[in-house]
Design an enzyme around this catalytic site. Structure first.
Site, PDB file in Angstrom:
ATOM      1  N   THR A 142       2.420  10.644  -8.849  1.00 21.76           N
ATOM      2  CA  THR A 142       1.277   9.818  -8.457  1.00 21.76           C
ATOM      3  C   THR A 142       0.727  10.257  -7.104  1.00 21.76           C
ATOM      4  O   THR A 142       1.468  10.818  -6.277  1.00 21.76           O
ATOM      5  CB  THR A 142       1.743   8.341  -8.381  1.00 21.76           C
ATOM      6  OG1 THR A 142       0.773   7.593  -7.662  1.00 21.76           O
ATOM      7  CG2 THR A 142       3.065   8.199  -7.628  1.00 21.76           C
ATOM      8  N   ASP A 143      -0.529   9.933  -6.850  1.00 20.41           N
ATOM      9  CA  ASP A 143      -1.111  10.196  -5.523  1.00 20.41           C
ATOM     10  C   ASP A 143      -0.563   9.227  -4.476  1.00 20.41           C
ATOM     11  O   ASP A 143      -0.738   9.444  -3.274  1.00 20.41           O
ATOM     12  CB  ASP A 143      -2.649  10.109  -5.576  1.00 20.41           C
ATOM     13  CG  ASP A 143      -3.172   8.735  -5.969  1.00 20.41           C
ATOM     14  OD1 ASP A 143      -2.371   7.881  -6.391  1.00 20.41           O
ATOM     15  OD2 ASP A 143      -4.395   8.515  -5.849  1.00 20.41           O
ATOM     16  N   GLU A 144       0.136   8.158  -4.928  1.00 20.41           N
ATOM     17  CA  GLU A 144       0.603   7.144  -3.972  1.00 20.41           C
ATOM     18  C   GLU A 144       1.684   7.692  -3.043  1.00 20.41           C
ATOM     19  O   GLU A 144       1.968   7.098  -1.999  1.00 20.41           O
ATOM     20  CB  GLU A 144       1.068   5.884  -4.714  1.00 20.41           C
ATOM     21  CG  GLU A 144      -0.065   5.319  -5.563  1.00 20.41           C
ATOM     22  CD  GLU A 144       0.182   3.955  -6.181  1.00 20.41           C
ATOM     23  OE1 GLU A 144       0.987   3.186  -5.630  1.00 20.41           O
ATOM     24  OE2 GLU A 144      -0.434   3.669  -7.216  1.00 20.41           O
ATOM     25  N   TYR A 180       7.709   1.602  -4.777  1.00 26.81           N
ATOM     26  CA  TYR A 180       7.346   2.454  -5.931  1.00 26.81           C
ATOM     27  C   TYR A 180       7.016   3.862  -5.457  1.00 26.81           C
ATOM     28  O   TYR A 180       7.564   4.850  -5.963  1.00 26.81           O
ATOM     29  CB  TYR A 180       6.151   1.843  -6.676  1.00 26.81           C
ATOM     30  CG  TYR A 180       5.435   2.825  -7.592  1.00 26.81           C
ATOM     31  CD1 TYR A 180       6.063   3.331  -8.730  1.00 26.81           C
ATOM     32  CD2 TYR A 180       4.128   3.259  -7.312  1.00 26.81           C
ATOM     33  CE1 TYR A 180       5.413   4.244  -9.566  1.00 26.81           C
ATOM     34  CE2 TYR A 180       3.481   4.175  -8.133  1.00 26.81           C
ATOM     35  CZ  TYR A 180       4.129   4.666  -9.255  1.00 26.81           C
ATOM     36  OH  TYR A 180       3.487   5.570 -10.070  1.00 26.81           O
ATOM     37  N   LYS A 195       8.939   7.515  -6.159  1.00 30.85           N
ATOM     38  CA  LYS A 195       8.282   8.665  -6.789  1.00 30.85           C
ATOM     39  C   LYS A 195       8.322   9.877  -5.843  1.00 30.85           C
ATOM     40  O   LYS A 195       8.477  11.013  -6.289  1.00 30.85           O
ATOM     41  CB  LYS A 195       6.835   8.328  -7.157  1.00 30.85           C
ATOM     42  CG  LYS A 195       6.674   7.307  -8.267  1.00 30.85           C
ATOM     43  CD  LYS A 195       7.164   7.770  -9.634  1.00 30.85           C
ATOM     44  CE  LYS A 195       6.312   8.862 -10.239  1.00 30.85           C
ATOM     45  NZ  LYS A 195       6.760   9.187 -11.635  1.00 30.85           N
TER      46      LYS A 195
HETATM   47  P1  NAD Z   1       4.341   2.649 -17.952  1.00 35.61           P
HETATM   48  O1  NAD Z   1       5.055   1.650 -17.104  1.00 35.61           O
HETATM   49  O2  NAD Z   1       3.233   2.195 -18.845  1.00 35.61           O
HETATM   50  O3  NAD Z   1       5.375   3.404 -18.878  1.00 35.61           O
HETATM   51  C1  NAD Z   1       6.642   3.823 -18.430  1.00 35.61           C
HETATM   52  C2  NAD Z   1       7.469   4.174 -19.645  1.00 35.61           C
HETATM   53  O4  NAD Z   1       8.753   4.635 -19.178  1.00 35.61           O
HETATM   54  C3  NAD Z   1       7.751   2.985 -20.577  1.00 35.61           C
HETATM   55  O5  NAD Z   1       7.591   3.377 -21.920  1.00 35.61           O
HETATM   56  C4  NAD Z   1       9.209   2.637 -20.281  1.00 35.61           C
HETATM   57  O6  NAD Z   1       9.883   2.053 -21.400  1.00 35.61           O
HETATM   58  C5  NAD Z   1       9.766   4.004 -19.938  1.00 35.61           C
HETATM   59  N1  NAD Z   1      10.977   3.923 -19.093  1.00 35.61           N
HETATM   60  C6  NAD Z   1      11.145   3.152 -17.978  1.00 35.61           C
HETATM   61  N2  NAD Z   1      12.383   3.336 -17.500  1.00 35.61           N
HETATM   62  C7  NAD Z   1      12.992   4.249 -18.299  1.00 35.61           C
HETATM   63  C8  NAD Z   1      14.271   4.860 -18.302  1.00 35.61           C
HETATM   64  N3  NAD Z   1      15.206   4.558 -17.384  1.00 35.61           N
HETATM   65  N4  NAD Z   1      14.557   5.776 -19.266  1.00 35.61           N
HETATM   66  C9  NAD Z   1      13.643   6.075 -20.233  1.00 35.61           C
HETATM   67  N5  NAD Z   1      12.430   5.513 -20.287  1.00 35.61           N
HETATM   68  C10 NAD Z   1      12.099   4.618 -19.331  1.00 35.61           C
HETATM   69  O7  NAD Z   1       3.843   3.771 -16.945  1.00 35.61           O
HETATM   70  P2  NAD Z   1       2.515   4.649 -16.953  1.00 35.61           P
HETATM   71  O8  NAD Z   1       1.451   3.930 -16.225  1.00 35.61           O
HETATM   72  O9  NAD Z   1       2.277   5.148 -18.317  1.00 35.61           O
HETATM   73  O10 NAD Z   1       2.991   5.856 -16.025  1.00 35.61           O
HETATM   74  C11 NAD Z   1       3.642   6.998 -16.577  1.00 35.61           C
HETATM   75  C12 NAD Z   1       3.993   7.958 -15.446  1.00 35.61           C
HETATM   76  O11 NAD Z   1       2.800   8.376 -14.795  1.00 35.61           O
HETATM   77  C13 NAD Z   1       4.878   7.350 -14.370  1.00 35.61           C
HETATM   78  O12 NAD Z   1       5.792   8.322 -13.962  1.00 35.61           O
HETATM   79  C14 NAD Z   1       3.911   7.011 -13.240  1.00 35.61           C
HETATM   80  O13 NAD Z   1       4.553   7.070 -11.997  1.00 35.61           O
HETATM   81  C15 NAD Z   1       2.895   8.119 -13.402  1.00 35.61           C
HETATM   82  N6  NAD Z   1       1.529   7.789 -12.933  1.00 35.61           N
HETATM   83  C16 NAD Z   1       0.922   6.639 -13.342  1.00 35.61           C
HETATM   84  C17 NAD Z   1      -0.383   6.364 -12.930  1.00 35.61           C
HETATM   85  C18 NAD Z   1      -1.111   5.109 -13.386  1.00 35.61           C
HETATM   86  O14 NAD Z   1      -2.206   4.849 -12.906  1.00 35.61           O
HETATM   87  N7  NAD Z   1      -0.575   4.329 -14.325  1.00 35.61           N
HETATM   88  C19 NAD Z   1      -1.042   7.266 -12.085  1.00 35.61           C
HETATM   89  C20 NAD Z   1      -0.401   8.437 -11.694  1.00 35.61           C
HETATM   90  C21 NAD Z   1       0.894   8.687 -12.136  1.00 35.61           C
HETATM   91  P1  TYD Z   2      -2.630  -1.709  -9.646  1.00 32.47           P
HETATM   92  O1  TYD Z   2      -3.306  -1.615 -10.974  1.00 32.47           O
HETATM   93  O2  TYD Z   2      -1.372  -2.504  -9.526  1.00 32.47           O
HETATM   94  O3  TYD Z   2      -2.395  -0.183  -9.183  1.00 32.47           O
HETATM   95  P2  TYD Z   2      -1.877   0.400  -7.747  1.00 32.47           P
HETATM   96  O4  TYD Z   2      -1.480  -0.695  -6.868  1.00 32.47           O
HETATM   97  O5  TYD Z   2      -0.711   1.240  -8.162  1.00 32.47           O
HETATM   98  O6  TYD Z   2      -3.025   1.180  -7.225  1.00 32.47           O
HETATM   99  O7  TYD Z   2      -3.667  -2.262  -8.582  1.00 32.47           O
HETATM  100  C1  TYD Z   2      -4.902  -1.603  -8.358  1.00 32.47           C
HETATM  101  C2  TYD Z   2      -5.607  -2.322  -7.221  1.00 32.47           C
HETATM  102  O8  TYD Z   2      -5.961  -3.640  -7.662  1.00 32.47           O
HETATM  103  C3  TYD Z   2      -4.746  -2.532  -5.999  1.00 32.47           C
HETATM  104  O9  TYD Z   2      -5.575  -2.440  -4.842  1.00 32.47           O
HETATM  105  C4  TYD Z   2      -4.231  -3.956  -6.132  1.00 32.47           C
HETATM  106  C5  TYD Z   2      -5.373  -4.648  -6.832  1.00 32.47           C
HETATM  107  N1  TYD Z   2      -5.017  -5.787  -7.732  1.00 32.47           N
HETATM  108  C6  TYD Z   2      -5.667  -7.019  -7.593  1.00 32.47           C
HETATM  109  O10 TYD Z   2      -6.539  -7.207  -6.738  1.00 32.47           O
HETATM  110  N2  TYD Z   2      -5.309  -8.036  -8.445  1.00 32.47           N
HETATM  111  C7  TYD Z   2      -4.346  -7.878  -9.404  1.00 32.47           C
HETATM  112  O11 TYD Z   2      -4.045  -8.851 -10.134  1.00 32.47           O
HETATM  113  C8  TYD Z   2      -3.705  -6.601  -9.541  1.00 32.47           C
HETATM  114  C9  TYD Z   2      -2.641  -6.382 -10.568  1.00 32.47           C
HETATM  115  C10 TYD Z   2      -4.082  -5.574  -8.671  1.00 32.47           C
END
Ligand code: NAD
Ligand code: TYD
Length: 342
Positions: free
Chosen positions: A129-131, A156, A160
C-alpha cells in the site's frame, strides 16, 4: 516449479478476487491456487461462480501465518509465481487491535516469502500500500514515489511496511526474485463495506447516515480495482527483481466530495451526512506519483473516476444479496459498536 501456476493468497478478499476473475477470464495463467483463511473479509461468494465452475481454480483454506500450512501449500502446489494479497487491511480495526495485523501481515509475509524461496518459486510479488509512506500535508504538490523513505503512521501501515522490508531483505540477502507494489486506495465491486466507498454506498442505498470522520477534508487518491489488478500483473511480468513500484491513477479526492457524488448517484440528499469523531492519527492526504510504472512497465490506468464510481454504485445496487450475506455475523457487531447502527 510449475510454469503457469500462480498462487494468490487472500484470493477471497476484495482486490485478489478481482485479480483471480481477470486472470481466469483473460487467461493470464494456466491455474490459480487461492490460499485464504476466510476471515470476516474473505468470502467464497467473491469467487462465485468460478469456484464451482472453473477447473483452473483451486481453493485451499489456510493461514499464511501458519508455517506448516504454508509448507503444505507449496509442496502440493508447485508454483511459478506467488502473489501475496492476504492481509488484515482496515486501518480502523488496526487502531482497536494491532495484534492480528502483526501476525498476518508481518509474520505471514515472512513465512510465505521464505517458503517461496525454499520451494523454488520463480518470482514472489508482495502487494502493498502507499500508506507505508505516511501522510502528506493538504497543501502542496508533493506525492509518494519509490525513493521516499517509509514513514508509516497507523498500525496497519506499520505492519505493511514491516512486511515490505522483509520481502526486500530477502532479495538483498538471498538474491530472491521479488517485486513490491505500493498502490493507492482501491474501489470497485466486492469491496467489504467497512471501507469508505462501499460503506457510503450501502448506507445511502438503505437511507442510513453516512459517517464522515473529522472535517471530511482528508484526501485519498482513488484507483479502480481492475486498474490495480492489471498493474500488479504487469509488474509481475515486466518488473525488475528487487524493485518497488508505486501504482495510482492521479485521482485525488477529498472524502466529502466522494460522499457527495455517491449521494447524487444514489439519488439521496445531504441530510444523510453526519460528521462524527475523527479517526485517531488520521493521515491527512495520500497521493501517488506512478511515473516509474508508466515509464518502465508501460502500464496506465484505463478506468475514469466518473465511470468507475458510477459502475461501482450500480454493482452494489444490483448485488443486494451479496451485501446482505457479507454483513451478517462479525460485521454486524463491529458496525453497531463503532457507528451505533447509524
Ligand atoms: P481484504 O481485507 O478485502 O482481503 C484480505 C483477504 O486476506 C481476505 O480474503 C482474508 O480472508 C485474507 N486473509 C486475511 N488474513 C489471512 C491469513 N492469515 N491467511 C490467509 N488469508 C488471510 O483486503 P483488500 O482490500 O482486498 O487488500 C488486499 C491487499 O492489497 C492487502 O495486502 C492490502 O494491504 C493491499 N492494498 C489494499 C488497498 C485497498 O485500497 N483496499 C490498497 C493498496 C494495497
Ligand atoms: P478507508 O476506506 O478506511 O481507507 P484508508 O483509511 O485506508 O485510506 O478510509 C478512507 C478515508 O475515508 C479515510 O480518510 C477515512 C475516511 N472514512 C470516513 O470518513 N468515514 C468512514 O466511515 C470510513 C470507513 C472512512
Amino acid at each position: 516449479m510449475r510454469a503457469g501456476t500462480w498462487i494468490v493468497t487472500g484470493g477471497a478478499g476484495f482486490i485478489a478476487s478481482n485479480f483471480v476473475r481477470l486472470a481466469l477470464e483473460e487467461g493470464w495463467c494456466e491455474r490459480v491456487i487461492v490460499f485464504d483463511l476466510l476471515t470476516y473479509a474473505g468470502r467464497l461468494e467473491n469467487l462465485a461462480p468460478m469456484i464451482e465452475a472453473d477447473p483452473r481454480l483451486v481453493f485451499v483454506r489456510g493461514d499464511i501465518a501458519d508455517g506448516e500450512a504454508v509448507e503444505e501449500l507449496l509442496d502440493s502446489h508447485p508454483a511459478d509465481m506467488v502473489f501475496n494479497f492476504a492481509a488484515e487491511s482496515h486501518v480502523d480495526r488496526s487502531i482497536h487491535d494491532a495484534a492480528p495485523f502483526v501476525r498476518t501481515n508481518v509474520l505471514g509475509t515472512q513465512l510465505l516469502v521464505s517458503a517461496s524461496r525454499r520451494h523454488g518459486v520463480r518470482r514472489y510479488i508482495q502487494v502493498s500500500t502507499d500508506e507505508v509512506y505516511g501522510a502528506l500535508p493538504l497543501d502542496g504538490e508533493e506525492r509518494f514515489h519509490e525513493e521516499r523513505p517509509y514513514a508509516p503512521k497507523s498500525p496497519y501501515a506499520a505492519s505493511k511496511a514491516g512486511a515490505d522490508f522483509l520481502v526486500l531483505a530477502a532479495h538483498h540477502t538471498h538474491g530472491q526474485n521479488v517485486i513490491v507494489t505500493n498502490c493507492s486506495n482501491n474501489y470497485g465491486p466486492y469491496q467489504f463495506p467497512e471501507k469508505l466507498i462501499p460503506l457510503m454506498i450501502m448506507n445511502a442505498l438503505n437511507g442510513r447516515k453516512l459517517p464522515v470522520y473529522g472535517d471530511g477534508l482528508y484526501v485519498r487518491d482513488w484507483i479502480h480495482v481492475e486498474d490495480h489488478c492489471r498493474a500488479v500483473r504487469a509488474c509481475a511480468i515486466d518488473g525488475q527483481a528487487g524493485e518497488t513500484y508505486c501504482i495510482g491513477a492521479d485521482n485525488e479526492q477529498p472524502n466529502i466530495n466522494v460522499i457527495r457524488r455517491i449521494l447524487e448517484l444514489t439519488g439521496r440528499d445531504e441530510t444523510l451526512i453526519e460528521y462524527v469523531k475523527d479517526r485517531p492519527g488520521h493521515d491527512r492526504r495520500y497521493a501517488i506519483d506512478s511515473s516509474k510504472v508508466h515509464r518502465e512497465i508501460g502500464w496506465k490506468p484505463a478506468i475514469s473516476w466518473e465511470d468507475g464510481l458510477a459502475s461501482t454504485v450500480e454493482w452494489y445496487r444490483k448485488n443486494t444479496a451479496w451485501l446482505e450475506s457479507v454483513t451478517k455475523g462479525d460485521f454486524g457487531a463491529y458496525y453497531e459498536r463503532h457507528y451505533g447502527g447509524k
